[in-house]
Design an enzyme around this catalytic site. Structure first.
Site, PDB file in Angstrom:
ATOM      1  N   SER A 179      -5.298  -7.267   6.070  1.00  0.00           N
ATOM      2  CA  SER A 179      -5.024  -6.269   7.211  1.00  0.00           C
ATOM      3  C   SER A 179      -6.172  -6.230   8.494  1.00  0.00           C
ATOM      4  CB  SER A 179      -4.876  -4.941   6.621  1.00  0.00           C
ATOM      5  OG  SER A 179      -4.457  -4.050   7.378  1.00  0.00           O
ATOM      6  N   ARG A 249      -2.914   9.998   8.388  1.00  0.00           N
ATOM      7  CA  ARG A 249      -2.852   9.118   7.220  1.00  0.00           C
ATOM      8  C   ARG A 249      -1.383   9.270   6.574  1.00  0.00           C
ATOM      9  NH1 ARG A 249      -5.005   4.838   4.459  1.00  0.00           N
ATOM     10  NH2 ARG A 249      -5.219   5.346   2.046  1.00  0.00           N
ATOM     11  N   ASP A 345       6.366  -6.984   3.910  1.00  0.00           N
ATOM     12  CA  ASP A 345       5.334  -6.600   4.610  1.00  0.00           C
ATOM     13  C   ASP A 345       5.936  -6.228   6.123  1.00  0.00           C
ATOM     14  OD1 ASP A 345       3.165  -5.568   6.084  1.00  0.00           O
ATOM     15  OD2 ASP A 345       1.844  -7.231   5.558  1.00  0.00           O
ATOM     16  N   HIS A 378       2.920  -3.869   2.724  1.00  0.00           N
ATOM     17  CA  HIS A 378       1.750  -4.235   3.376  1.00  0.00           C
ATOM     18  C   HIS A 378       0.658  -4.117   2.296  1.00  0.00           C
ATOM     19  CE1 HIS A 378      -1.393  -5.226   6.064  1.00  0.00           C
ATOM     20  NE2 HIS A 378      -1.996  -3.905   6.006  1.00  0.00           N
ATOM     21  N   ASP A 379       0.704  -2.930   1.460  1.00  0.00           N
ATOM     22  CA  ASP A 379      -0.210  -2.693   0.527  1.00  0.00           C
ATOM     23  C   ASP A 379      -0.579  -3.806  -0.607  1.00  0.00           C
ATOM     24  OD1 ASP A 379      -1.918  -0.943   1.738  1.00  0.00           O
ATOM     25  OD2 ASP A 379      -1.023   0.682   0.441  1.00  0.00           O
TER      26      ASP A 379
END
Lengths: 413, 212
Positions: A179, A249, A345, A378-379
């Site tokens: 990232s 967040r 992602d 993405h994580d």
């Protein structure tokens, strides 16, 4: 709970109330006196920033793992992501949770600390000991707040290079990160060509997309809309825009996951209840999960740091820095690259990595590119992904062999 | 993580003897691009025997991932579309082993290879082999052998050719044939004195070294 997220233990059984914020004292303590090594660069040793400001004095907090070999040829620099920090492979000093990349970095792990000397610095602008907006401004004796200069990815990398210089390390066996960490890896490879033997940018891009800038703007506006933000002076006022940062967040966290993963984990399952309440409690598990993500984040992160670091990512455009042609950023590179992307992602889709690969092809660079099939979004780069571990372990291990760093366990007499 | 060194590459399978031939054509220490590198068997061989600086392109993601995990420099890509990203003369050798017959546009691929490689090595199954001809003639079914193992409906080969056809294509694109070797069904080189039409008849596969 059946849908308990296996990758994120202990995050979903809780049902936090909206006022369940912890005291910020533990977090604030890390800014002035981090539980890390710190290098202080004096007033006569400024860091020139892209915005024109010369930042001085400044500090860099970092963690190391493993042992530097005599030839100083086994250094692996890990670059952390937006909301990460230097605590890669040790319990976090504020939250007590395991290091954010303990599956990747450690003894016997793909980045084997029996073989490599791993350094992870907190980025400049961060809030875990490196100088950032929550640090004390020497000119006023108060926290910088918005007087802190706007920083860029290149500034972060420059500051890391200063740290590496200070540690007497001439060059790096490998720079890796995911990232925003991946952006730093690309910047390292472009700015310090001779100092990077191998580079592993994971789940990233050579520029921040319009959609990603848009998501960041939502997050920043959420922070700034909180009355406790106080125009960035919340520390002076003894306040904290925790609700705003928690909302930022929550919104961001959605972008780190895939629709499929959310559905697999939560579906439309209800949280500790049989039927909907016809109100605005967290009826759904996914709501409870997001609220928890928001709440636990504000315990360890400075709201102004969030503004500055998201801004740094927004400004990142490696091609624009090199005459509009991405390949120019890599002209003459001898670095061995390994790019990794994930099929699900949508924050940094595979196509973004492929553009970097094509730019590297255009300068006939040594490049590997692996796309990993996963529904974790993405994580995925932070999670248990055997193919990711095999890729990184194989690539870095082979680069190390070529550079004469023996495998772990083989002690030369 | 324990990354085992890849096993020493050995060939007992006569269908891939072309790889040994290719390795013989490559000069030590050269920069090599292997297009359609599969699980990296040729790249490993070239690294062991010739100490080359090798890169690969492979269509299948599983092949790519396995190559990279072995420490080979490989990207996922398609010979038909992704060669355009490389600069002229980027490599000493561009190698296309047993792949040209599976590309959509063999002529375009060959032209790109000649642009990015100072020399080009191409190996392919020869559809002019006598057994291929007789199978089609007498059995009336699409021929299969060691180098053409798949059935017509599950083969990736969409542009099969004979040695004669390939020589004509080389002429068309202006490639100079520096060396051409045909291998029989047992993996042996056919004698250089053998007339060309005989090679086209008895060669089960062929390896060409080309230059611009």
């Amino acid at each position: 709970m059946a849908a308990q997220a296996r990758e994120r233990p202990n995050t979903m059984n809780e049902n936090p109330g909206t006022e369940a914020f912890a005291s910020p004292s533990a977090r604030l303590a890390q800014i002035a006196n981090p539980q890390s090594e710190v290098v202080h660069f004096g007033a006569d040793d400024p860091l020139p920033l892209d915005c024109g400001v010369k930042l001085a004095p400044f500090s860099m907090a970092y963690q190391t793992y493993g042992t530097l070999n005599a030839a100083k040829s086994n250094v692996v620099l890990v670059c952390h992501a937006l909301t990460g920090d230097q605590h890669v492979a040790n319990p976090h000093p504020v939250t007590g949770k395991p290091g954010w990349w303990e599956t990747m970095v450690g003894p016997g792990r793909p980045i084997d600390t029996n073989r490599y000397f791993v350094i992870c610095p907190n980025v400049i602008g961060g809030c875990m000991g490196s100088t950032g907006p929550a640090s004390t401004n020497p000119a006023t004796g108060r926290p910088f707040g918005l007087d802190f200069p706007v920083i860029t990815i290149r500034d972060m990398v420059r500051a890391q290079a200063r740290l590496i210089d200070h540690l007497g390390i001439p060059d790096l066996l490998c720079v890796l990160g995911g990232s925003m960490g991946g952006m730093q890896v690309l910047e390292w490879a472009a700015t310090y060509k001779d100092r990077v033997y191998a580079a592993v940018p994971i789940a990233c891009a050579a520029r921040h997309s319009s959609q990603n800038i848009a998501f960041h703007e939502v997050g920043r506006q959420a922070v700034m809309a909180d009355p406790e933000w106080c125009q960035g002076r919340y520390i002076d006022e003894g306040k904290s825009p925790r609700k705003g940062l928690a909302v930022a967040r929550m919104a961001a966290h959605i972008t780190y996951l895939s629709d499929e993963a959310l559905h697999r984990k939560f579906g439309r399952n209800l949280q500790d209840r049989e039927k909907v309440t016809f109100g605005f409690d967290a009826d759904f598990q996914v709501e409870s999960y997001l609220r928890h993500q928001g709440l636990s984040f504000v315990d360890r992160f400075d709201p102004n740091s969030y503004l500055y670091i998201t801004r740094a990512m927004d400004y990142f455009d490696l091609a624009a820095d090199h005459g509009g042609v991405l390949a120019n950023a890599f002209t003459g590179t001898k670095t061995r690259f390994c790019l990794v992307s994930f099929t699900s992602d949508w924050l940094f889709p595979t196509e973004e990595s492929r553009e970097v690969v094509h730019a590297l092809n255009a300068v006939a660079a040594n490049v590997s590119f692996v796309e990993i099939k996963t529904d974790k979004g993405h994580d995925a780069f932070l999670m248990e992904e055997p193919e990711l571990f095999a890729t990184i372990g194989g690539f870095v291990g082979s680069a190390a062999l070529k550079r004469g760093v023996p495998p772990a366990g083989k002690v030369t007499p | 993580m324990n990354v085992m060194p890849p096993p020493q590459t050995r060939f007992t399978d006569t269908s891939r003897v072309d790889l040994l031939l290719i390795a013989d054509m490559v000069t030590p220490g050269a920069r090599v691009l292997d297009i359609g590198c599969g699980d990296g068997v040729l790249l490993r061989l070239l690294a062991e025997k010739r100490g080359v600086d090798g890169r690969g392109i492979e269509l299948s993601q599983a092949g790519v991932n396995s190559c990279v995990a072995q420490g080979l420099s490989v990207i996922q890509g398609d010979a038909d579309t992704d060669l355009v990203y490389y600069p002229d003369s980027a490599f000493d050798y561009a190698i296309l082993s047993q792949t040209i017959q599976a590309t959509y546009s063999p002529r375009h691929v060959l032209e790109q290879l000649l642009r990015i490689g100072k020399r080009v090595v191409v190996s392919f199954p020869n559809f002019g082999h006598w057994r291929v001809r007789t199978e089609l003639l007498f059995l009336g079914a699409m021929p299969r052998n060691d180098t053409l193992p798949d059935r017509w409906y599950d083969t990736p080969n969409i542009h099969l050719c004979t040695i004669k056809d390939f020589v004509a294509l080389c002429d068309d694109v202006g490639a100079r044939v520096e060396k051409a070797v045909a291998l029989n069904a047992y993996g042996y080189k056919l004698g250089v004195s053998m007339p060309f039409f005989m090679q086209n008849l008895f060669g089960q596969q062929a390896v060409f070294l080309l230059s611009r």
